[in-house]
Write an enzyme that holds these catalytic residues in place. Structure first.
Site, PDB file in Angstrom:
ATOM      1  N   THR A 290       0.805  -1.209   0.000  1.00 39.05           N
ATOM      2  CA  THR A 290       0.000   0.000   0.000  1.00 39.05           C
ATOM      3  C   THR A 290       0.845   1.269   0.000  1.00 39.05           C
ATOM      4  OG1 THR A 290      -1.760  -1.170   1.183  1.00 39.05           O
ATOM      5  CG2 THR A 290      -1.818   1.222   1.257  1.00 39.05           C
TER       6      THR A 290
ATOM      7  N   SER B 141       0.771 -10.723   0.134  1.00 34.91           N
ATOM      8  CA  SER B 141       0.225 -12.074   0.299  1.00 34.91           C
ATOM      9  C   SER B 141       0.902 -13.065  -0.640  1.00 34.91           C
ATOM     10  CB  SER B 141      -1.283 -12.064   0.046  1.00 34.91           C
ATOM     11  OG  SER B 141      -1.952 -11.268   0.998  1.00 34.91           O
TER      12      SER B 141
END
Length: 346
Positions: A18, A62
């Site tokens: 992010t 992830s």
């Protein structure tokens, strides 16, 4: 601010996450870190020499795996002598795993490797990325009173704290204070000033060259115990093809069922060569395998105590040791010995 000839030289490595995103008409997109100053103009006021590299395709954390860890290690090793410190920008979901992995893989590290990220992208009204990035760069550049790097290990710098990478855990998905070190004091706090907890910082007697490691072995299994777990489930997991070790997530201070089928399953697996490592499900505290009868029965079955190690450090330490080509006896010895400050042995 003009750069002096002695200005700290910092390399920023952007892996994804992010913190490197900006809002575009097509949604969130990674920004080009070759234009870092355009996106984070305040960082230029530090007066440091800052360069950046980024993954060809930034990834969601992830998807992090040992091949990407190898890339981060290579980026650092290739330019280790050129820079005073390194900042790794990373998604928060697996940041603690990466921080632990790099702690083992960057052998003989003597410079700061500071990992950070954000919960909101730079450019959002209430974003935390700018502050986290600037703080991480300052931590990577900090020197002690002798002119040596203040940080000489892998750390996470996030919001108000600096914590040892191999002690870190992400404990919230929504709060800005996303990471904690439950079983070791913070290495520093970030408020009006950056204050370092010097008694807890890693220090080294020898100034050795970096010795990077690239052979993590992921053939492990994490077996999470729960009330009512069945014999078929346990035996099926222990018989997973190709696995060499198991991280056994136990209750409380390292406790587990004492039914004979369970103990026999563990004992049989150990006799067949599987390494089983006892790591508590609790975030705070650790495994005291000899404290209770149930834990003592695990020890008699051949299960190794992980003391207060985090699951992130246990997983990556096991990958590191399995990839090192050591004998089983040597691996067992290292599993009960701190290597990079990842555990406290009672």
């Amino acid at each position: 601010m003009a750069q002096s000839a002695k200005a700290p030289k910092i390399l920023i490595i952007y892996t994804g996450g992010t913190i490197g995103m900006v809002e575009t008409p097509n949604g969130l997109q990674p920004f080009d870190f070759s234009h870092l100053m355009d996106n984070v103009p305040k960082i230029g006021k530090l007066g440091y020499q800052i360069e950046s590299v980024q993954f060809p395709q930034p990834i969601d954390s992830s998807n992090m795996n040992p091949s990407y860890w190898n890339q981060i290690v290579k980026d650092i090793a290739d330019r280790y002598d050129e820079f005073d410190g390194f900042v790794v920008l990373h998604g928060t979901d697996t940041m603690a795993y990466t921080a632990s992995a790099l702690s083992f893989m960057l052998r003989d590290l003597r410079k700061p490797v500071v990992i950070t990220g954000s919960q909101l992208p730079i450019g959002d009204i209430r974003e935390d990325g700018t502050e986290n990035l600037i703080s991480a760069v300052e931590v990577a550049a900090a020197k002690d009173e002798n002119g040596d790097p203040m940080i000489q290990e892998v750390v996470i710098s996030f919001q108000d704290y600096i914590i040892r990478g191999s002690r870190s855990t992400k404990f919230t998905s929504t709060g800005f204070h996303a990471f904690k070190s439950f079983n070791y004091p913070a290495l520093g706090t970030i408020d009006l000033h950056i204050n370092y907890a010097k008694p807890y910082l890693m220090r080294h007697n020898e100034n050795l060259p970096l010795n990077p490691f690239y052979s993590m072995d992921p053939n492990i299994l994490v077996l999470w115990l729960y009330p009512g777990i069945t014999e078929d489930v346990v035996k099926a997991q222990l018989a997973t093809p190709g696995i060499k070790a198991v991280i056994l997530r136990t209750f409380g201070a390292g406790n587990a069922p004492t039914e004979q089928w369970f103990l026999d399953a563990l004992s049989d697996a150990v006799k067949k060569g599987l390494i089983i490592y006892n790591v508590t499900q609790c975030l705070n505290g650790g495994d005291e395998q000899k404290r209770y009868y149930t834990g003592d029965m695990l020890a008699k079955a051949g299960v190794i105590s992980g003391y207060d190690i985090t699951v992130e450090a246990a997983v990556t330490k096991m990958m590191y040791l399995l990839g090192s080509g050591l004998s089983k006896d040597a691996i067992v010895q290292y599993l009960t010995t701190p290597i990079v400050g990842e555990m406290t042995v009672n």
